[in-house]
Write an enzyme that holds these catalytic residues in place. Structure first.
Site, short mmCIF file in Angstrom:
data_model
loop_
_atom_site.label_atom_id
_atom_site.label_comp_id
_atom_site.label_asym_id
_atom_site.label_seq_id
_atom_site.Cartn_x
_atom_site.Cartn_y
_atom_site.Cartn_z
N MET A 30 0.83 -1.20 0.00
CA MET A 30 0.00 0.00 0.00
C MET A 30 0.87 1.25 0.00
O MET A 30 0.38 2.35 0.27
CB MET A 30 -0.94 0.00 1.22
CG MET A 30 -1.91 -1.19 1.17
SD MET A 30 -3.43 -0.88 2.07
CE MET A 30 -2.81 -0.67 3.72
N HIS A 37 9.26 -3.42 3.29
CA HIS A 37 8.90 -3.59 1.88
C HIS A 37 10.15 -3.87 1.04
O HIS A 37 10.13 -4.73 0.16
CB HIS A 37 8.23 -2.32 1.35
CG HIS A 37 6.96 -1.93 2.02
ND1 HIS A 37 6.82 -0.76 2.73
CD2 HIS A 37 5.75 -2.54 2.10
CE1 HIS A 37 5.59 -0.66 3.21
NE2 HIS A 37 4.92 -1.73 2.85
#
Ligand code: AMP
Length: 286
Positions: A30, A37
């Site tokens: 997101m 990430h």
């Protein structure tokens, strides 16, 4: 690195890669990217010929009154980070293209989505499974990368991939933490300096649970209590759950037998910020 926003262009790119015999890795996110990430993108880059990092704040997985509107967004920063970590493409579709008027199909994976996060965020995992299925269709990955940080989400996606015969390998990578143990999360930016300081107690609570099990505690309520005692030290905290469960199905027996895989799951609100974390362990034999 390419930035793609149109669905048709994403599909063409994926088809082309596959025609050329390239393996595709996908990292669904997101956005507001951090080192957690990056660990997924970097691993994908070592294992696949081409890596798609998707950035989409998915309205379908947010409930009423949750933080969809205020969720942090910074596309310029994200593209820089995604490129440096080894992405071939950032796919950032618009909400209108992902959910055009008339959109109606959703994916429900059954009981695993109803416990813990599912109980506190009704419909959340329906939104997650649906968007991930769409992202899989658009990016056509051979391998998809997820973080253990969202443990129940990993179980939900595994269930979906298995049940719907999706020909995709899932890779679940360990949680990346700040120095004090707090799991990295895009939501950590919501915390005040004081809240951020006490947030490391989530990590300490998990460790206390792990230690209790290592020392021979098998009674679920006692393990939960060890975690609860530490979380109670956080001022302004509301504990949604602090629970030991079976790692595969998230069941809650009174006692865990030796050799059992156990996950410790936390969801805690500090002020208006809701944080989740987890750790896995195995119950020792005597
Ligand atoms: P999000 O952008 O929060 O939806 O997360 C996108 C992906 O990154 C999910 O698979 C998460 O589990 C993973 N992720 C988020 N935080 C971490 C972290 N601290 N360590 C490893 N993976 C993470």
């Amino acid at each position: 690195m390419q930035v793609i926003t149109a669905i048709s262009e994403m599909q063409q790119w994926s088809q082309q890669q596959r025609r050329m015999g390239k393996t595709i890795g996908v990292v669904p996110t997101m956005g507001y990217l951090h080192d957690g990430h990056c660990s997924l993108i970097e691993r994908a880059a070592t294992e696949c010929d081409a890596v798609v990092t998707t950035i989409f704040v998915n309205p379908l997985q947010f409930g009423q009154g949750e933080d969809f509107e205020r969720y942090p967004r910074d596309m310029e920063r994200d593209t820089t980070i995604a490129r440096a970590a080894g992405s071939s493409v950032v796919f950032a579709p618009t909400t209108a293209e992902m959910y055009p008027s008339g959109f109606a199909t959703t994916i429900d994976v059954g009981p695993i989505a109803e416990r813990f996060e599912g109980a506190f965020r009704p419909g959340h995992f329906r939104g997650v499974a649906t968007v991930v299925a769409k992202l899989f269709n658009l990016t056509q990955p051979h391998v998809a990368y997820f973080g253990q940080k969202d443990y129940q989400q990993c179980l939900v996606i595994s269930q979906m991939v298995r049940d719907l015969n999706m020909d995709i390998t899932l890779r679940i990578l360990p949680t990346v933490r700040d120095q004090d143990g707090l799991a990295m999360s895009s939501r950590n930016v919501y915390l005040s300096a004081e809240q951020r300081r006490t947030a490391s107690l989530l990590y300490r609570a998990l460790q206390a649970g792990i230690d209790a099990i290592a020392r021979g505690e098998r009674r679920r309520e006692h393990i939960n209590k060890r975690m609860q005692e530490i979380l109670d030290q956080i001022p302004d905290a509301r504990i949604d759950y602090a629970a030991a469960a079976t790692a595969e199905r998230l069941e809650e027996p009174d006692e865990f037998p030796p050799g059992a895989s156990v996950v410790l799951l936390l969801a805690v609100r500090i002020g208006s910020t809701r944080l989740i974390d987890n750790m896995l362990t195995t119950v020792p034999y005597d």
